[in-house]
Design a protein around this motif. Structure first.
Motif: not given
Length: 92
Positions: A49-50, A53-54, A56-57
């Motif tokens: 999950d982390v 998110v990374d 996507e950033k």
């Protein structure tokens, strides 16, 4: 560390037997083995999950900047790192 008693977990008999056998091979109880397996799975799921998110950033940053490193530049840098590692290993 305190523990929380979870609801009973119903397993397919075949899976239960397989897990019990693995636990026995490791010299641990089925409960301890299952907790370790579930903890490892939860850790990996959270890490995934982390990373999502990374990712996507980074993607959004790329979309804004349109700055990318060409593949040949990456290949060249990796080759240099490989050569440095080989030279360091040869000196040992």
């Amino acid at each position: 560390m305190s523990t929380v008693k979870a609801d009973s977990l119903e397993l397919d008999p075949d899976l239960g037997s397989r897990l019990a056998e693995l636990a026995a091979r490791e010299g641990t109880s089925l409960a301890e083995f299952a907790e370790r397996v579930l903890r490892a799975y939860a850790d990996e799921a959270e890490r995934t999950d982390v990373e999502a998110v990374d990712d996507e950033k980074r993607w959004q940053a790329y979309l804004q900047s349109r700055h990318a490193v060409p593949f040949e530049a990456v290949r060249q840098r990796l080759g240099m790192l490989r050569d440095e590692a080989r030279a360091k290993s040869a000196r040992r």
